[in-house]
Write a protein that holds these residues in place. Structure first.
Motif, PDB file in Angstrom:
ATOM      1  N   MET A  21       0.754  -1.093  -0.110  1.00 59.05           N
ATOM      2  CA  MET A  21       0.091  -0.063  -0.126  1.00 59.05           C
ATOM      3  C   MET A  21       0.886   1.108  -0.129  1.00 59.05           C
ATOM      4  SD  MET A  21      -3.160   0.566  -0.031  1.00 59.05           S
ATOM      5  CE  MET A  21      -3.782  -0.922   0.369  1.00 59.05           C
ATOM      6  N   ARG A  22       0.761   1.927  -0.899  1.00 65.16           N
ATOM      7  CA  ARG A  22       1.576   3.150  -1.172  1.00 65.16           C
ATOM      8  C   ARG A  22       1.096   4.634  -0.462  1.00 65.16           C
ATOM      9  NH1 ARG A  22       3.809   4.189  -7.068  1.00 65.16           N
ATOM     10  NH2 ARG A  22       5.223   2.394  -6.226  1.00 65.16           N
ATOM     11  N   ILE A  23       1.670   5.191   0.263  1.00 63.67           N
ATOM     12  CA  ILE A  23       1.131   6.478   0.853  1.00 63.67           C
ATOM     13  C   ILE A  23       2.366   7.349   0.555  1.00 63.67           C
ATOM     14  CG2 ILE A  23       1.112   7.736   3.091  1.00 63.67           C
ATOM     15  CD1 ILE A  23       0.117   5.271   4.427  1.00 63.67           C
ATOM     16  N   LEU A  24       1.770   8.776   0.071  1.00 65.96           N
ATOM     17  CA  LEU A  24       2.421   9.749  -0.278  1.00 65.96           C
ATOM     18  C   LEU A  24       2.346  10.983   0.865  1.00 65.96           C
ATOM     19  CD1 LEU A  24       4.174  11.671  -2.210  1.00 65.96           C
ATOM     20  CD2 LEU A  24       1.889  12.417  -3.247  1.00 65.96           C
ATOM     21  N   VAL A  25       3.506  11.280   1.712  1.00 63.31           N
ATOM     22  CA  VAL A  25       3.466  12.322   2.631  1.00 63.31           C
ATOM     23  C   VAL A  25       3.995  13.945   1.980  1.00 63.31           C
ATOM     24  CG1 VAL A  25       4.722  12.892   4.644  1.00 63.31           C
ATOM     25  CG2 VAL A  25       4.177  10.790   4.347  1.00 63.31           C
ATOM     26  N   VAL A  26       3.132  14.603   1.991  1.00 63.23           N
ATOM     27  CA  VAL A  26       3.434  15.994   1.399  1.00 63.23           C
ATOM     28  C   VAL A  26       3.360  16.951   2.723  1.00 63.23           C
ATOM     29  CG1 VAL A  26       2.553  17.815  -0.021  1.00 63.23           C
ATOM     30  CG2 VAL A  26       1.791  15.472  -0.499  1.00 63.23           C
ATOM     31  N   GLU A  27       4.695  17.039   2.947  1.00 65.23           N
ATOM     32  CA  GLU A  27       5.299  17.826   4.098  1.00 65.23           C
ATOM     33  C   GLU A  27       6.557  18.621   3.933  1.00 65.23           C
ATOM     34  OE1 GLU A  27       5.431  19.540   7.200  1.00 65.23           O
ATOM     35  OE2 GLU A  27       3.737  18.284   7.476  1.00 65.23           O
ATOM     36  N   ASP A  28       6.357  19.871   4.261  1.00 68.14           N
ATOM     37  CA  ASP A  28       7.744  20.573   4.023  1.00 68.14           C
ATOM     38  C   ASP A  28       8.577  20.629   5.199  1.00 68.14           C
ATOM     39  OD1 ASP A  28       5.579  22.348   5.210  1.00 68.14           O
ATOM     40  OD2 ASP A  28       7.019  23.925   4.909  1.00 68.14           O
ATOM     41  N   ASP A  29       7.981  20.330   6.206  1.00 67.13           N
ATOM     42  CA  ASP A  29       8.884  20.357   7.567  1.00 67.13           C
ATOM     43  C   ASP A  29       9.634  19.095   7.730  1.00 67.13           C
ATOM     44  OD1 ASP A  29       9.663  19.857  10.267  1.00 67.13           O
ATOM     45  OD2 ASP A  29       8.541  21.444  10.719  1.00 67.13           O
ATOM     46  N   ASP A  30      11.072  19.092   7.420  1.00 64.60           N
ATOM     47  CA  ASP A  30      11.935  17.969   7.331  1.00 64.60           C
ATOM     48  C   ASP A  30      11.628  16.978   8.770  1.00 64.60           C
ATOM     49  OD1 ASP A  30      12.765  18.501   4.965  1.00 64.60           O
ATOM     50  OD2 ASP A  30      14.564  19.550   5.690  1.00 64.60           O
ATOM     51  N   ARG A  31      11.746  17.505   9.846  1.00 60.83           N
ATOM     52  CA  ARG A  31      11.700  16.914  11.036  1.00 60.83           C
ATOM     53  C   ARG A  31      10.364  16.178  11.197  1.00 60.83           C
ATOM     54  NH1 ARG A  31       8.990  17.476  15.823  1.00 60.83           N
ATOM     55  NH2 ARG A  31       8.258  19.361  15.204  1.00 60.83           N
ATOM     56  N   VAL A  32       8.989  16.706  10.849  1.00 52.69           N
ATOM     57  CA  VAL A  32       7.846  16.292  10.761  1.00 52.69           C
ATOM     58  C   VAL A  32       7.926  15.193   9.743  1.00 52.69           C
ATOM     59  CG1 VAL A  32       5.371  16.571  10.456  1.00 52.69           C
ATOM     60  CG2 VAL A  32       6.742  18.102  11.891  1.00 52.69           C
ATOM     61  N   ALA A  33       8.338  15.288   8.482  1.00 50.60           N
ATOM     62  CA  ALA A  33       8.270  14.380   7.486  1.00 50.60           C
ATOM     63  C   ALA A  33       9.089  13.105   7.858  1.00 50.60           C
ATOM     64  CB  ALA A  33       8.883  15.055   6.168  1.00 50.60           C
ATOM     65  N   ARG A  34      10.455  13.345   8.385  1.00 50.34           N
ATOM     66  CA  ARG A  34      11.133  11.945   8.663  1.00 50.34           C
ATOM     67  C   ARG A  34      10.332  11.341   9.846  1.00 50.34           C
ATOM     68  NH1 ARG A  34      15.504  15.766   8.903  1.00 50.34           N
ATOM     69  NH2 ARG A  34      15.398  16.166  10.965  1.00 50.34           N
ATOM     70  N   GLY A  35       9.619  11.955  10.582  1.00 49.31           N
ATOM     71  CA  GLY A  35       8.662  10.849  11.703  1.00 49.31           C
ATOM     72  C   GLY A  35       7.762  10.279  11.248  1.00 49.31           C
ATOM     73  N   LEU A  36       7.192  10.993  10.061  1.00 47.50           N
ATOM     74  CA  LEU A  36       5.930  10.343   9.592  1.00 47.50           C
ATOM     75  C   LEU A  36       6.267   9.022   8.457  1.00 47.50           C
ATOM     76  CD1 LEU A  36       3.716  13.229   8.479  1.00 47.50           C
ATOM     77  CD2 LEU A  36       3.294  11.478  10.083  1.00 47.50           C
ATOM     78  N   VAL A  37       7.438   9.449   7.890  1.00 44.45           N
ATOM     79  CA  VAL A  37       7.921   8.404   7.078  1.00 44.45           C
ATOM     80  C   VAL A  37       8.306   7.036   7.753  1.00 44.45           C
ATOM     81  CG1 VAL A  37       9.875   7.594   5.372  1.00 44.45           C
ATOM     82  CG2 VAL A  37       8.581   9.848   5.095  1.00 44.45           C
ATOM     83  N   THR A  38       9.330   7.418   9.115  1.00 41.08           N
ATOM     84  CA  THR A  38       9.667   6.336   9.721  1.00 41.08           C
ATOM     85  C   THR A  38       8.541   5.484  10.315  1.00 41.08           C
ATOM     86  OG1 THR A  38      11.561   7.573  10.329  1.00 41.08           O
ATOM     87  CG2 THR A  38      11.191   5.841  11.817  1.00 41.08           C
TER      88      THR A  38
END
Length: 222
Positions: free
Chosen positions: A1-18
């Motif tokens: 299942m593929r999820i696209l995270v659209v987020e400009d804040d690197d810290r928030v994006a890293r947490g979501l991706v992890t």
């Protein structure tokens, strides 16, 4: 299942991706609206509405043109008017920062269940449904008034399809909220009324949304 995270804040994006990767999702990240629009198709988009290069609501509307993709707005904008704007633009759910990973995963699961159920209930070449001057095509999710296409958000189409399917019976407010928004989204009666008002504006006299006070809505032929 593929999820696209659209987020400009690197810290928030890293947490979501992890977190999402640990939950066995195939995750991609886009830091800008341009990259989000050029990203490969995803089953779910987690969309931050505060991007630096575009208005989040405008981007939401453009992503909504992909009918097979579910969109969850993930944003710090928690006011009711902002949630209503996001829902009217086509968001399937709305998560306000800060939020817990468990809550986010539960909302993703709920959105995916509703998406799968909608696909299962819409077989190929399902016949169009007509009510007066209105025609609904469940396969393409297209609405036409007197033969002319009318642009509806995902929730507007689902709400309209439910009322058309049940016409001329009255559909209760609680039943509508459960069927269209699901238990994962705490939709209010005001949210429902806002969507009905939007449909009235878009459809004009093609159909009439009659309010049954204290009960719900019913569609009459225009």
């Amino acid at each position: 299942m593929r999820i696209l995270v659209v987020e400009d804040d690197d810290r928030v994006a890293r947490g979501l991706v992890t977190a999402l990767t640990a939950a066995s999702f195939d995750v991609q990240r886009a830091a800008t609206a341009e990259r989000a629009l050029n990203a490969p198709p995803a089953d779910v988009v987690l969309l931050d509405l505060g991007l630096p290069d575009a208005d989040g609501i405008d981007l939401l509307r453009r992503l909504r043109e992909r009918p097979q993709t579910a969109i969850i707005a993930v944003t710090a904008r928690g006011e009711e008017r902002e949630r209503v704007r996001g829902l009217r633009a086509g968001a399937d759910d709305y998560v306000v920062k800060p939020f817990g990973v468990a809550e986010l995963l539960a909302r993703i699961d709920a959105v995916l269940r509703r998406t799968r159920a909608a696909r299962a209930e819409t077989p190929d070449a399902e016949p169009s449904v007509r009510l007066g001057a209105l025609t609904l095509d469940p396969t393409t999710r297209e609405a036409r008034v007197n033969g002319l296409p009318t642009q509806l958000t995902r929730k507007e189409f689902d709400l309209l399809a439910l009322l058309v399917q049940r016409a001329p019976a009255v559909v209760g407010r609680d039943h509508i909220l459960d069927q269209v928004w699901g238990a994962a989204w705490e939709a209010s009666s005001r949210t429902l009324d806002t969507h009905v008002a939007s449909l009235r504006a878009k459809l004009g006299d093609a159909v009439r949304f009659r309010t049954v006070r204290g009960v719900g809505y019913v569609l009459d032929r225009g």
